[in-house]
Scaffold this active site. Structure first.
Site, short mmCIF file in Angstrom:
data_model
loop_
_atom_site.label_atom_id
_atom_site.label_comp_id
_atom_site.label_asym_id
_atom_site.label_seq_id
_atom_site.Cartn_x
_atom_site.Cartn_y
_atom_site.Cartn_z
N THR A 94 10.11 51.97 74.25
CA THR A 94 10.65 51.81 72.88
C THR A 94 10.32 50.62 72.41
O THR A 94 11.28 49.55 72.83
CB THR A 94 11.99 52.41 72.63
OG1 THR A 94 12.09 53.79 73.15
CG2 THR A 94 12.14 52.42 71.10
N LYS A 169 9.81 57.45 66.46
CA LYS A 169 10.94 57.51 67.37
C LYS A 169 12.15 56.52 66.53
O LYS A 169 13.18 57.03 66.67
CB LYS A 169 10.52 56.54 68.48
CG LYS A 169 11.54 55.85 69.33
CD LYS A 169 12.22 56.85 70.45
CE LYS A 169 13.38 56.29 71.27
NZ LYS A 169 14.04 57.19 72.22
N LYS A 244 19.75 49.00 70.27
CA LYS A 244 18.35 48.44 70.24
C LYS A 244 17.70 49.31 69.22
O LYS A 244 16.69 48.68 68.19
CB LYS A 244 17.85 48.83 71.52
CG LYS A 244 16.45 48.39 71.48
CD LYS A 244 15.83 48.74 73.08
CE LYS A 244 14.29 48.73 72.89
NZ LYS A 244 13.64 49.36 74.22
P1 NAD Z 1 15.39 50.20 83.08
O1 NAD Z 1 15.72 48.83 82.75
O2 NAD Z 1 16.11 50.98 83.71
O3 NAD Z 1 13.85 50.14 83.59
C1 NAD Z 1 13.14 49.13 83.08
C2 NAD Z 1 12.37 48.70 84.29
O4 NAD Z 1 11.33 47.75 83.92
C3 NAD Z 1 13.29 47.90 85.40
O5 NAD Z 1 13.29 48.35 86.38
C4 NAD Z 1 12.80 46.35 85.35
O6 NAD Z 1 12.72 45.73 86.68
C5 NAD Z 1 11.19 46.75 85.15
N1 NAD Z 1 10.64 45.60 84.46
C6 NAD Z 1 10.75 44.56 83.71
N2 NAD Z 1 9.71 43.75 83.48
C7 NAD Z 1 8.71 44.17 84.27
C8 NAD Z 1 7.43 43.59 84.60
N3 NAD Z 1 7.09 42.69 84.00
N4 NAD Z 1 6.69 44.21 85.40
C9 NAD Z 1 7.16 45.32 86.30
N5 NAD Z 1 8.43 45.90 86.19
C10 NAD Z 1 9.28 45.24 85.04
O7 NAD Z 1 15.06 50.79 81.39
P2 NAD Z 1 14.83 52.47 81.14
O8 NAD Z 1 16.22 53.03 80.91
O9 NAD Z 1 14.04 52.90 82.17
O10 NAD Z 1 14.04 52.26 79.75
C11 NAD Z 1 12.86 52.18 79.71
C12 NAD Z 1 12.37 52.17 78.13
O11 NAD Z 1 12.48 53.46 77.72
C13 NAD Z 1 12.96 51.26 77.08
O12 NAD Z 1 12.17 50.84 76.13
C14 NAD Z 1 14.24 52.04 76.61
O13 NAD Z 1 14.64 51.85 75.11
C15 NAD Z 1 13.30 53.54 76.55
N6 NAD Z 1 14.05 54.85 76.72
C16 NAD Z 1 15.06 54.80 77.44
C17 NAD Z 1 15.95 55.72 77.44
C18 NAD Z 1 17.20 56.02 78.36
O14 NAD Z 1 17.85 56.99 78.23
N7 NAD Z 1 17.45 55.26 79.25
C19 NAD Z 1 15.79 56.81 76.77
C20 NAD Z 1 14.62 56.88 75.41
C21 NAD Z 1 13.73 55.79 75.76
#
Ligand code: NAD
Length: 295
Positions: A94, A169, A244
């Site tokens: 997102t 979204k 966010k």
């Molecule tokens: P998260 O923090 O669990 O996962 C993100 C991952 O990206 C982490 O494991 C981090 O180590 C990795 N990362 C960061 N920079 C990196 C790089 N340069 N190279 C490789 N890995 C890297 O977050 P999430 O909950 O999985 O959310 C991910 C996205 O999905 C966000 O944008 C969030 O807004 C969106 N989202 C989340 C949810 C939810 O319920 N968690 C729901 C809808 C949308």
């Protein structure tokens, strides 16, 4: 048809999404900065690479699921240089509409194709392959991305060109943030008027106040047994993520000169809540601060 996929970002969402691509029979090579995320992914059949560049070196499709826009734009420099020419870049994070368009341009300038495909449905939806994807892409790229997205979700909606998925979204989540505050305010007002939670629920859930914030994620314990209010507001959809998304919506409203007065107020309330007692809680827990205000 089996595809070769590079998957970057194997966190709470990306981990189970990559696992579902493996289950659907695709060859998935993944990378995450965090060692524990890499370990979990390896346990789910993802081939873990030593770097992001290595993960996408043979990929026909590159999926990113990263925390925020700056991570995506940073990563795209390396990824677009490392992927084979003509790869389909699918960003499921997102991020701001403007960042999504910049990311798509970076991919196209490097000779690739690009799709923004943010999701709704949370970690439970990611695990159960039950996500909704909102897609910004031209028709041909959407057609190529759709079968892969369908392996990770239940609904795939083509919303328009680049950035349209992110626009859908943040507009959806602006509705959700504002409606959760409205539902919470109604319960707090009802409490002060001597109305039971169940009575207000029984009326509003079958009347014109009906909405998802009330009927699925009810902010008071009792009427909806599965809602986070019944388990001390364990998320669910975390207040930090709602803050966010509302921040992205408020920024987009400013950039587009749209008043969105309630959306902006919701962004302020959630930003304060997520920084303070709401950190780590479901977004419906905002009712606790609204109740304190009433007291
Ligand atoms: P998260 O923090 O669990 O996962 C993100 C991952 O990206 C982490 O494991 C981090 O180590 C990795 N990362 C960061 N920079 C990196 C790089 N340069 N190279 C490789 N890995 C890297 O977050 P999430 O909950 O999985 O959310 C991910 C996205 O999905 C966000 O944008 C969030 O807004 C969106 N989202 C989340 C949810 C939810 O319920 N968690 C729901 C809808 C949308």
């Amino acid at each position: 048809m089996t595809q070769t996929i590079g998957f970057i970002g194997l966190g709470n969402m990306g981990g189970p999404m990559a696992a579902n691509l493996v289950k659907a029979g695709h060859r998935v090579t993944g990378y995450d900065l965090a060692p524990d995320a890499r370990e979990r992914a390896a346990g789910n059949g993802v081939a873990v690479a030593a770097s992001a560049a290595e993960a996408v070196a043979a990929a026909g499709t590159v999926v990113t699921m990263l925390p925020a826009g700056r991570h995506v734009l940073d990563a795209y420099g390396e990824l677009t240089a490392a992927a084979p020419s003509g790869a389909l870049f699918v960003d499921c994070s997102t991020i701001a509409v403007g960042d999504a368009r910049v990311a798509a341009d970076l991919a196209r300038v490097a000779g690739h194709r690009a799709v923004d495909a943010p999701v709704s449905g949370g970690v439970a939806g990611a695990e159960a392959a039950g996500l909704t994807f909102m897609v910004g892409a031209d028709a041909a790229d959407f057609a190529d991305a759709e079968p892969l997205l369908a392996a990770m979700g239940r609904r795939v909606v083509h919303c328009g060109g680049s950035g349209a998925g992110q626009a859908a979204k943040i507009c959806n989540n602006m509705i959700l943030g504002v409606s959760m505050i409205a539902v919470s305010e109604a319960f707090v007002l009802g409490e002060s008027l001597g109305l039971s939670h169940q009575a207000l629920f029984d009326v509003a859930s079958t009347a014109s106040g009906q909405c998802w914030a009330l009927t699925a994620n009810c902010p008071v314990p009792g009427p909806v047994p599965a809602s986070p209010a019944n388990r001390d507001y364990a998320a669910g959809f975390a207040a930090t993520l709602m803050a966010k998304d509302l921040g992205l919506a408020a920024d987009a409203a400013t950039a587009s000169a749209v008043p969105a007065e309630l959306g902006r107020r919701a962004a302020e309330l959630y930003a304060a809540f997520a920084q303070d007692e709401g950190a780590g809680l479901d977004f419906s827990a905002i009712i606790t601060t609204l109740r304190e205000g009433a007291a």
